[in-house]
Design an enzyme around this catalytic site. Structure first.
Site, short mmCIF file in Angstrom:
data_model
loop_
_atom_site.label_atom_id
_atom_site.label_comp_id
_atom_site.label_asym_id
_atom_site.label_seq_id
_atom_site.Cartn_x
_atom_site.Cartn_y
_atom_site.Cartn_z
N ILE A 1 5.23 16.79 -43.93
CA ILE A 1 5.05 17.70 -42.79
C ILE A 1 6.40 18.09 -42.20
O ILE A 1 6.63 19.26 -41.87
CB ILE A 1 4.14 17.04 -41.74
CG1 ILE A 1 2.70 16.96 -42.27
CG2 ILE A 1 4.18 17.80 -40.42
CD1 ILE A 1 1.75 16.13 -41.43
N ASN B 1 9.13 14.17 -35.43
CA ASN B 1 8.01 14.15 -36.37
C ASN B 1 7.93 12.88 -37.22
O ASN B 1 6.87 12.56 -37.73
CB ASN B 1 8.14 15.40 -37.27
CG ASN B 1 7.32 15.30 -38.51
OD1 ASN B 1 6.13 15.59 -38.50
ND2 ASN B 1 7.92 14.86 -39.62
N TYR C 1 -1.82 2.63 -35.19
CA TYR C 1 -1.48 4.05 -35.37
C TYR C 1 -2.18 4.91 -34.31
O TYR C 1 -1.57 5.76 -33.67
CB TYR C 1 -1.89 4.48 -36.78
CG TYR C 1 -1.49 5.88 -37.18
CD1 TYR C 1 -0.28 6.13 -37.81
CD2 TYR C 1 -2.34 6.97 -36.94
CE1 TYR C 1 0.08 7.42 -38.19
CE2 TYR C 1 -1.99 8.25 -37.32
CZ TYR C 1 -0.79 8.47 -37.95
OH TYR C 1 -0.44 9.75 -38.32
N LYS D 1 -0.29 7.13 -31.40
CA LYS D 1 -0.41 8.59 -31.33
C LYS D 1 -0.99 9.03 -29.98
O LYS D 1 -0.59 10.06 -29.43
CB LYS D 1 -1.24 9.12 -32.50
CG LYS D 1 -0.57 8.95 -33.86
CD LYS D 1 0.77 9.70 -33.93
CE LYS D 1 1.37 9.67 -35.32
NZ LYS D 1 2.64 10.42 -35.44
N THR E 1 0.13 14.91 -47.96
CA THR E 1 1.57 14.62 -47.99
C THR E 1 1.74 13.28 -48.72
O THR E 1 0.74 12.59 -48.99
CB THR E 1 2.16 14.46 -46.57
OG1 THR E 1 1.64 13.24 -46.01
CG2 THR E 1 1.84 15.62 -45.66
N1 LIG Z 1 -0.32 13.37 -43.34
C1 LIG Z 1 -1.28 13.31 -42.42
O1 LIG Z 1 -2.48 13.35 -42.73
C2 LIG Z 1 -0.91 13.22 -40.96
C3 LIG Z 1 -1.92 13.44 -40.03
C4 LIG Z 1 -1.61 13.38 -38.67
C5 LIG Z 1 -0.33 13.10 -38.26
N2 LIG Z 1 0.64 12.88 -39.21
C6 LIG Z 1 1.98 12.60 -38.71
O2 LIG Z 1 2.88 13.58 -39.21
C7 LIG Z 1 4.18 13.01 -39.31
C8 LIG Z 1 4.71 13.25 -40.72
O3 LIG Z 1 3.82 12.63 -41.63
P1 LIG Z 1 3.84 12.93 -43.20
O4 LIG Z 1 2.43 12.92 -43.64
O5 LIG Z 1 4.72 14.08 -43.50
O6 LIG Z 1 4.50 11.55 -43.69
P2 LIG Z 1 5.52 11.25 -44.90
O7 LIG Z 1 5.46 9.78 -45.09
O8 LIG Z 1 5.21 12.12 -46.05
O9 LIG Z 1 6.93 11.68 -44.29
C9 LIG Z 1 7.49 10.96 -43.20
C10 LIG Z 1 8.99 11.12 -43.22
O10 LIG Z 1 9.51 10.38 -42.11
C11 LIG Z 1 10.63 9.62 -42.55
N3 LIG Z 1 10.79 8.43 -41.72
C12 LIG Z 1 9.98 7.34 -41.67
N4 LIG Z 1 10.49 6.43 -40.82
C13 LIG Z 1 11.63 6.94 -40.32
C14 LIG Z 1 12.61 6.45 -39.41
N5 LIG Z 1 12.52 5.24 -38.85
N6 LIG Z 1 13.67 7.26 -39.11
C15 LIG Z 1 13.79 8.49 -39.67
N7 LIG Z 1 12.90 8.99 -40.55
C16 LIG Z 1 11.83 8.22 -40.87
C17 LIG Z 1 10.30 9.26 -44.01
O11 LIG Z 1 11.47 8.90 -44.74
C18 LIG Z 1 9.65 10.54 -44.49
O12 LIG Z 1 10.59 11.47 -45.00
C19 LIG Z 1 4.05 11.54 -38.94
O13 LIG Z 1 4.38 11.36 -37.59
C20 LIG Z 1 2.57 11.27 -39.16
O14 LIG Z 1 2.10 10.20 -38.39
C21 LIG Z 1 0.38 12.94 -40.54
#
Ligand SMILES: NC(=O)c1ccc[n+]([C@@H]2O[C@H](COP(=O)([O-])OP(=O)(O)OC[C@H]3O[C@@H](n4cnc5c(N)ncnc54)[C@H](O)[C@@H]3O)[C@@H](O)[C@H]2O)c1
Length: 255
Positions: A23, A95, A162, A166, A197
């Protein structure tokens, strides 16, 4: 100014955490396409630098920065790097996040702390460091990534840590928005539904089937489904919007 012009991010500078993939990358790509210079921040420095190189092809300035957002000194350093390079910071997209759940009765203290550190405390650290630049500027747009898990308890996965983190992001967003509204800094969050993702890639077909059957639109989200929202919230088009949680979930929270 025409309405489409108010969506332009030409001349703006942005920082996106967790921009190495998923994302965060999609949000960074959208901001660059709308004209902003974008700093891609990730704990995985290689992915941050790769993302920055790819986005530079859009003709904007980019930076790829390694930082662990749970470390206050590293967050401040990333924000300082942007300000030193480009003179200002207009847009902060906080994010980065992790998912590590388990049944509440068995959830380890370590898993609780890890998820709360990245998904809530780090969002606060980013908001604070960004505000230290934006408040003196008298202008800024902060967009936090929360989740529909702030609003509903999704199933079948158990993830009390989680969901609680959130929900905290939504109320942190509202709190900062109220404090900074009169000083030109807007703070909003987006709440994705189940989005395809790397974070969700390892879920089994049985789990996906349950997610799909609970989604009125009958499909999972794609990171591109979130791009319009981040451009809107980062741009002048949303100047009268603050403290809002924009849920983008194919209707999931309706059922
Ligand atoms: N994928 C979903 O279904 C979904 C749904 C709702 C919310 N989200 C939220 O969206 C955001 C992105 O999720 P995603 O699905 O792209 O996840 P992802 O795991 O694909 O990507 C997350 C990114 O954050 C980086 N990261 C993790 N910990 C870190 C830290 N301590 N410092 C810096 N970078 C860090 C990772 O290296 C990775 O590149 C998150 O906050 C997640 O909770 C995701």
């Amino acid at each position: 100014m025409g309405v489409l012009d108010r969506f332009s991010l030409q001349g703006r500078t942005a920082l996106v955490t967790g921009a190495g993939r998923g994302i965060g990358y999609a949000l960074a790509q959208a901001l660059a396409e709308a004209g902003a210079d974008v700093a891609c921040v990730d704990i995985d420095g290689d992915s941050a630098r790769r993302a920055a190189e790819e986005l530079a092809r859009q003709g904007v300035r980019t930076l790829g920065l390694q930082a662990d957002v749970t470390r206050k000194d590293e967050v401040i350093a990333a924000v300082s790097t942007v300000v030193n390079a480009w003179g200002r910071l207009d847009i902060g997209v906080n994010n980065a996040g992790i998912a590590r759940g388990g049944k509440a009765e068995d959830l380890s203290e370590e898993a609780w702390d890890a998820v709360l550190e990245v998904n809530l405390k780090a969002v606060f650290l980013c908001c604070q460091a960004e505000a230290h630049v934006m408040l003196p500027q008298g202008y800024g747009k902060i967009i936090n990534t929360a989740s529909m898990s702030a609003t509903i308890v999704n199933r079948p996965q158990c993830q009390a840590n989680y969901n609680a983190a959130k929900a905290g992001v939504v109320q942190l967003t509202r709190s900062c928005a109220a404090e900074w509204a009169s000083r030109g800094v807007r703070v909003n969050c987006i709440s994705p539904g189940h989005t395809v993702t790397p974070m969700t890639a390892n879920m089994g077909d049985d789990v996906r089937a349950i997610w799909l059957s609970n989604t009125p639109m009958g499909r999972l989200g794609d990171p591109s489904d979130l791009q319009g929202a981040v451009v809107y919230l980062a741009s002048e088009a949303s100047d009268y919007v603050t403290g809002h949680d924009l849920i983008i979930d194919g209707g999931y929270v309706l059922w």
